[in-house]
Design a protein around this motif. Structure first.
Motif, PDB file in Angstrom:
ATOM      1  N   ARG A 138     -23.345   3.422  10.019  1.00 35.54           N
ATOM      2  CA  ARG A 138     -22.825   3.133   8.673  1.00 35.54           C
ATOM      3  C   ARG A 138     -21.485   2.401   8.786  1.00 35.54           C
ATOM      4  NH1 ARG A 138     -26.993   6.162   8.749  1.00 35.54           N
ATOM      5  NH2 ARG A 138     -27.567   7.488   6.968  1.00 35.54           N
TER       6      ARG A 138
ATOM      7  N   LEU B 246     -24.418   6.456   1.246  1.00 37.49           N
ATOM      8  CA  LEU B 246     -24.502   6.266   2.696  1.00 37.49           C
ATOM      9  C   LEU B 246     -25.201   7.437   3.361  1.00 37.49           C
ATOM     10  CD1 LEU B 246     -20.887   4.902   3.167  1.00 37.49           C
ATOM     11  CD2 LEU B 246     -22.948   3.607   3.736  1.00 37.49           C
TER      12      LEU B 246
ATOM     13  N   ARG C 193     -26.485   1.550   4.157  1.00 39.73           N
ATOM     14  CA  ARG C 193     -25.836   1.424   5.466  1.00 39.73           C
ATOM     15  C   ARG C 193     -24.451   0.806   5.393  1.00 39.73           C
ATOM     16  NH1 ARG C 193     -28.848   4.628   6.081  1.00 39.73           N
ATOM     17  NH2 ARG C 193     -30.579   4.860   7.542  1.00 39.73           N
TER      18      ARG C 193
ATOM     19  N   LEU D  54     -19.862  12.583   3.794  1.00 37.62           N
ATOM     20  CA  LEU D  54     -20.894  12.090   4.703  1.00 37.62           C
ATOM     21  C   LEU D  54     -21.451  13.195   5.579  1.00 37.62           C
ATOM     22  CD1 LEU D  54     -19.287   8.677   5.621  1.00 37.62           C
ATOM     23  CD2 LEU D  54     -21.580   8.995   4.693  1.00 37.62           C
TER      24      LEU D  54
ATOM     25  N   TRP E 159     -21.050  11.244   9.185  1.00 41.30           N
ATOM     26  CA  TRP E 159     -19.715  10.750   9.555  1.00 41.30           C
ATOM     27  C   TRP E 159     -19.670  10.324  11.016  1.00 41.30           C
ATOM     28  CZ3 TRP E 159     -15.313   8.998   7.644  1.00 41.30           C
ATOM     29  CH2 TRP E 159     -14.121   9.075   8.380  1.00 41.30           C
TER      30      TRP E 159
ATOM     31  N   LYS F 283     -21.747   8.766  12.652  1.00 35.13           N
ATOM     32  CA  LYS F 283     -22.314   7.425  12.866  1.00 35.13           C
ATOM     33  C   LYS F 283     -21.566   6.377  12.061  1.00 35.13           C
ATOM     34  CE  LYS F 283     -26.819   9.675  12.445  1.00 35.13           C
ATOM     35  NZ  LYS F 283     -28.000   9.724  11.585  1.00 35.13           N
ATOM     36  N   THR F 284     -20.415   6.762  11.503  1.00 36.92           N
ATOM     37  CA  THR F 284     -19.750   5.906  10.519  1.00 36.92           C
ATOM     38  C   THR F 284     -18.481   5.279  11.068  1.00 36.92           C
ATOM     39  OG1 THR F 284     -20.606   7.237   8.706  1.00 36.92           O
ATOM     40  CG2 THR F 284     -18.665   5.892   8.226  1.00 36.92           C
TER      41      THR F 284
ATOM     42  N   GLY G 249     -13.572   7.146  11.436  1.00 38.25           N
ATOM     43  CA  GLY G 249     -14.967   7.547  11.483  1.00 38.25           C
ATOM     44  C   GLY G 249     -15.349   8.131  12.825  1.00 38.25           C
TER      45      GLY G 249
END
Lengths: 399, 454
Positions: free
Chosen positions: A35, A249, A254, A291, A295, A297-298, A330
């Motif tokens: 993301r 998200l 994404r 998230l 989170w 993957k963000t 992130g």
């Protein structure tokens, strides 16, 4: 009359079942799992105040008046300190989920106009553009070079024009404060009026669904965090944008972008930035909480149109400058570091003898983030997403 | 089709809705485009010389301030504020004129051409010239020759700056040679692609390049206003669309004008403008017969906008149902306020009325006036406006704002007839009669496809 109305409502209610207002917004699979959130910091954030180069011998002298007012910064890596009003973000720094790139800028130079600077930041083009033809935004061009994106892959959030997402690739757009707070009966009557016009009927369906978007799982801390923030309005509206972004998200979206204004601190910068810095910290924490597991993957990038003057002006503020700072946050970020080649604050080292000298194009950091998150080819990034950019070496900011 | 339906459609498509001033026949075009409308006096816009005076005073004050003169610094701030006020005054007048004008067709045409020649204002000093752009460069020519409009727009600082002409220099000009700088093709390209010939026309990159060489030298400064600087001009001649302009040696403004005159009456331009007028005022896809009709008038009249506008009102397709376009946010709010009988007096009597009732809702609906997102101007596709956020903002406006601007709302059952006449469909009339409150009934009318479309 009253009984007629009741009968009417009943009949409308039946047709409403056939044509439910609450159609679920269709969610399709997205091309990546990572993301990306891009926050546009409008008004020119003073990177030298947010990430303070206290290790530079010239800094204290240049900024003493301001530091007296805000109090000392929070130690980061021994050379840089964080603005004390961002103390809520220190746990993220310690967890390696917050970092900065310093002495960065877009290719915009000299005129120092907010509007032009923001246009260039969002267009992602060099200045002057070879033939001035970059009309779309760089996040939209990212979608254009990616197969398998859908209408909900990317979201422009809020009432801003957000040119960063404008272009031929389809993006979704919504401002949570556009909530359709009309009475149930108005809704039924509107449905009756829209019945024969598919564009109005279907769009109203979506608007209702979006307006009534609630956290999907109120049993989790994540869902409660979103729910608590979704309805925020007024000056605290950006937290609502962040909560909405987090909810989207968490689903199949994404990429999300929104803006946080309020950085144009020409006077009494300490006071001018209290609220803005608080909101920025809040926005990032709302994203993290909203998230939940996503989170990790963000990557959040917060970018501004240009930096501010190295010296304070006569009213404890700073004027429009050149080099500045960018924030990365992130679980996908290799944080706990301030990236960049520090140019120094001696007058001879400054740009135009007044501004922090940019040592790297801020677009290179964004490009490497997209390479790391989504695996976009370097050639596509350098030719299409940011035409003419030389990405240089990988700063390694994405895990 | 009844005469009443035709008149109603004309009023909605070519004006701001039903009413005594509704444009519905070619002779009305003549009257509304050329006769005085009183708006210059009622809602004046700042003149160009006023803006230039302030810019020059600002430059002088800044010079003084650089030398450490505190009074000059104060004066510079005052001139900056004055320039901002001029821009504000223009933006306000643009709204109030649309609300009050007895000649809505003229105002609609001004907005059409101002969007055709889209510009993007920022917060800079040039915004002070917006009034001159809209009502001078564009407004003075909506009943005149397209070539004249094209030439004045090409000289205006807002266009020169928006499309980067101010940074274009002939590479072989004295300045180009000395500094090693060159052309910026942006304006030349949009001039051919958007302003005249159209993207489908038969021109090449070479024509763009030659046009850019021809345009080099077009400049603006606060001291001189518009001027042509031969030291920036590319030595000629240049060939655009097979026709040669100028001779060896420095270029001349007359050569630029000659090329613009030719572009204005090129057959491709006639077809492009005819299609654009047809799509904007009537609907897409453009009626082929209407396009041929308008292009024919354009060619025969040499791009006379009065004749072309009259031809547009005259054609049967102009008033043929269905009403399928969507009013852009500005036209939507203006037509709603006019329908409610709200003029400038009423709007200005409301605290922050301009911003609360018009400007902020407009941006929520997706339009920030004169801040074009692209040089191509506003989208014509209904789906570009009827997005979840855009429609939700319209519905909220329709339900809430009328009650804020009027002390007493009209009876919705009368209101629907007054603003829509025969265009109101049975579903709408029925829903309005079933409304619980006046506010809801009026809101249903203004949120309906019948009112939002045209």
């Amino acid at each position: 009359m009253a009984s007629t109305r009741r009968a009417f409502l009943k009949s409308v209610a039946c047709s409403a079942a056939a044509h439910p207002w609450m159609t679920s917004v269709s969610l399709a699979a997205a091309p990546w799992d990572a993301r990306l959130v891009v926050i546009v910091l409008r008004g020119a954030m003073d990177g030298l105040d947010i990430v303070r180069p206290v290790g530079d011998p010239a800094y204290a002298g240049l900024r003493a008046g301001l530091i007296d007012r805000t109090g000392p910064g929070l130690p980061l890596d021994g050379y840089f300190e964080l603005h004390p009003y961002l103390s809520d973000l220190m746990p993220l720094w310690r967890a390696g989920q917050l970092g900065f790139a310093h002495a960065v800028s877009t290719p915009y130079r000299d005129k120092r106009s907010h509007f032009d600077g923001q246009d260039l930041l969002e267009a992602g083009s060099a200045e002057p553009a070879p033939d001035g033809r970059v009309r779309d935004g760089w996040l939209n061009r990212l979608l254009q070079v990616s197969a398998g994106t859908e209408g909900e892959t990317a979201y422009a959030i809020g009432r801003d024009q957000l040119r960063i997402l404008r272009g031929s690739a389809e993006v979704a757009q919504w401002s949570p404060d556009a909530a359709l707070d009309v009475s149930a009966q108005s809704r039924l009557l509107l449905e009756h009026v829209y019945h024969d016009d598919p564009l109005f009927r279907d769009t109203a369906d979506q608007a209702i669904a979006l307006a009534e978007l609630a956290a999907t799982d109120m049993d989790s801390a994540r869902g409660r965090a979103v729910a608590a923030r979704l309805g925020e309005t007024g000056a605290r509206r950006v937290q609502g944008l962040a909560a909405f972004a987090a909810e989207r998200l968490y689903g199949d979206t994404r990429i999300a972008s929104f803006s946080v204004p309020g950085w144009d601190s020409h006077r009494n910068q300490d006071r001018a930035l209290v609220g803005t810095l608080g909101r920025l910290a809040d926005v990032i924490l709302v994203l993290r909480d909203g998230l939940g597991p996503v989170w990790d993957k963000t990557c959040v990038l917060a970018m501004t149109e240009f930096g501010r003057t190295v010296a304070l002006n006569g009213s404890f503020g700073t004027d429009h400058g050149t080099g500045g700072a960018m924030l990365l946050a992130g679980g996908a970020v290799r944080g706990g570091r301030v990236l960049g080649d520090w140019p120094g604050l001696d007058e001879a080292a400054l740009y135009d003898r007044r501004d922090l000298m940019p040592t790297r194009d801020v677009r290179a950091h964004a490009a490497w983030a997209m390479r790391g998150l989504f695996g976009i080819e370097r050639s596509a990034l350098e030719r299409t997403v940011f035409p003419g950019l030389d990405m240089g070496a990988d700063p390694g900011a994405i895990l | 089709m009844t005469p009443e339906l035709k008149t109603s459609i004309a009023a909605i498509r070519f004006g701001y809705g039903l009413g005594p001033d509704a444009p519905s026949a070619p002779e009305i075009a003549l009257a509304q485009l050329t006769a005085p409308d009183g708006m210059d006096d009622a809602h004046p816009v700042p003149r160009m010389d006023l803006a230039l005076d302030q810019m020059n005073a600002l430059i002088r004050a800044r010079k003084g301030a650089k030398k450490g003169d505190a009074a000059a610094e104060e004066s510079a701030k005052e001139h900056e504020r004055a320039l901002k006020r001029l821009g504000r005054q223009a933006r306000t007048a643009i709204i109030l004129r649309a609300l009050d004008t007895p000649h809505p067709l003229r105002e609609r045409m001004i907005h059409f051409w101002a969007d055709h020649f889209a510009i993007r204002i920022g917060n800079g000093n040039l915004t002070s010239t917006l009034g001159d752009y809209v009502y001078g460069a564009i407004g003075r020519n909506v009943g005149g020759r397209f070539a004249d409009m094209l030439k004045v727009v090409a000289r205006h600082p807002l266009m020169l700056s928006y499309l980067d002409q101010v940074s274009s220099v002939g590479p072989n000009s004295p300045v180009g040679q000395k500094r090693g700088v060159g052309l910026n093709e942006n304006y030349a390209r949009e001039l051919l692609e958007l302003h005249t010939l159209g993207v489908d026309a038969a021109y090449t990159q070479r024509d763009v390049r030659q046009m850019a060489e021809l345009l080099a030298g077009m400049r603006f400064s606060p001291a001189k206003g518009f001027f042509y600087d031969p030291r920036l001009s590319e030595p000629g001649p240049e060939t655009v669309l097979g026709r040669s302009y100028g001779a060896a040696g420095p270029g001349k403004l007359a050569e630029v004008d000659a090329a613009l005159e030719d572009l204005a009456i090129a057959p491709d331009t006639a077809r492009h403008m005819a299609r654009k007028l047809a799509v904007h005022f009537v609907g897409a896809p453009a009626d082929p017969d209407l396009v041929a009709h308008l292009a024919g008038i354009w060619m025969r009249s040499g791009g006379d906008l009065l004749a072309v506008t009259a031809g547009l009102l005259d054609h049967p397709a102009a008033v043929a149902p269905p009403v399928g376009k969507v009013k852009p946010p500005f036209d939507y709010i203006i037509s709603a306020l006019r329908g409610l009988g709200v003029g400038s007096d009423r709007l200005l009597a409301i605290k922050n009325g301009l911003s609360r009732v018009v400007e902020r809702p407009m941006s929520g609906m997706g339009q920030v006036p004169f801040r074009a997102v692209s040089p191509a101007g506003l989208p014509e596709d209904p789906a570009a406006w009827i997005t979840p956020q855009g429609l939700a903002t319209r519905i909220r406006w329709a339900m809430a704002q009328p009650g804020q601007v009027l002390d007493a709302l009209p009876d919705p059952r009368d209101f629907v007839g007054r603003v829509l006449g025969p265009i109101a469909d049975d579903r709408l009339v029925w829903a309005v009669s079933a409304a619980e409150t006046r506010a809801q009934g009026v809101g249903l009318v203004l949120a309906s496809p019948a009112f939002i479309r045209r």
